[in-house]
Design an enzyme around this catalytic site. Structure first.
Site, PDB file in Angstrom:
ATOM      1  N   THR A  29       0.802  -1.220   0.000  1.00 44.88           N
ATOM      2  CA  THR A  29       0.000   0.000   0.000  1.00 44.88           C
ATOM      3  C   THR A  29       0.839   1.276   0.000  1.00 44.88           C
ATOM      4  OG1 THR A  29      -0.119   0.094   2.421  1.00 44.88           O
ATOM      5  CG2 THR A  29      -1.819  -1.191   1.288  1.00 44.88           C
ATOM      6  N   ASP A  30       0.146   2.352  -0.311  1.00 42.97           N
ATOM      7  CA  ASP A  30       0.774   3.668  -0.223  1.00 42.97           C
ATOM      8  C   ASP A  30       0.499   4.232   1.176  1.00 42.97           C
ATOM      9  OD1 ASP A  30      -1.885   4.540  -0.225  1.00 42.97           O
ATOM     10  OD2 ASP A  30      -1.812   5.290  -2.281  1.00 42.97           O
ATOM     11  N   ALA A  31       0.830   5.492   1.389  1.00 40.88           N
ATOM     12  CA  ALA A  31       0.683   6.099   2.714  1.00 40.88           C
ATOM     13  C   ALA A  31      -0.770   6.157   3.180  1.00 40.88           C
ATOM     14  CB  ALA A  31       1.283   7.509   2.710  1.00 40.88           C
ATOM     15  N   VAL A  34      -3.939   2.366   0.591  1.00 36.74           N
ATOM     16  CA  VAL A  34      -4.536   1.870  -0.650  1.00 36.74           C
ATOM     17  C   VAL A  34      -3.455   1.159  -1.462  1.00 36.74           C
ATOM     18  CG1 VAL A  34      -5.656   2.589  -2.814  1.00 36.74           C
ATOM     19  CG2 VAL A  34      -6.227   3.733  -0.674  1.00 36.74           C
TER      20      VAL A  34
END
Length: 89
Positions: A29-31, A34
């Site tokens: 995931t990103d920050a 997601v």
């Protein structure tokens, strides 16, 4: 650990379709939690390898034979998020 101890680790084939469960981990995931778009390609590659394994084809034994992706189309319908469980078909 023996593969027989984890019979579904490569997923399963149901009605001619390979289904591989994928858990979404922090690294995917990103920050915002997601899934980063390129990770979906890695999930599909893992499913392709496990589908072959279920069919009794082990890539480590395929000397001189290579699989090449010629074309790929992805439709992102909704975001996957941290800790969700996806099914790659």
């Amino acid at each position: 650990m023996a593969e027989a101890a984890w019979p579904d680790i490569a997923g399963r084939i149901r009605n001619g379709v390979h289904i591989l469960p994928i858990r979404i981990y922090y690294e995917d995931t990103d920050a915002g939690g997601v899934v980063y778009h390129a990770r979906y390609v890695a999930f599909c590659e893992r499913a392709r390898s496990d589908c072959l394994r279920l069919l009794g084809i082990h890539q480590s034994q395929l000397q001189g034979l290579h699989f090449v992706v010629r074309r790929m189309t992805c439709d992102y319908l909704k975001p996957a998020r941290l800790d969700e469980l996806l099914e790659v078909e």
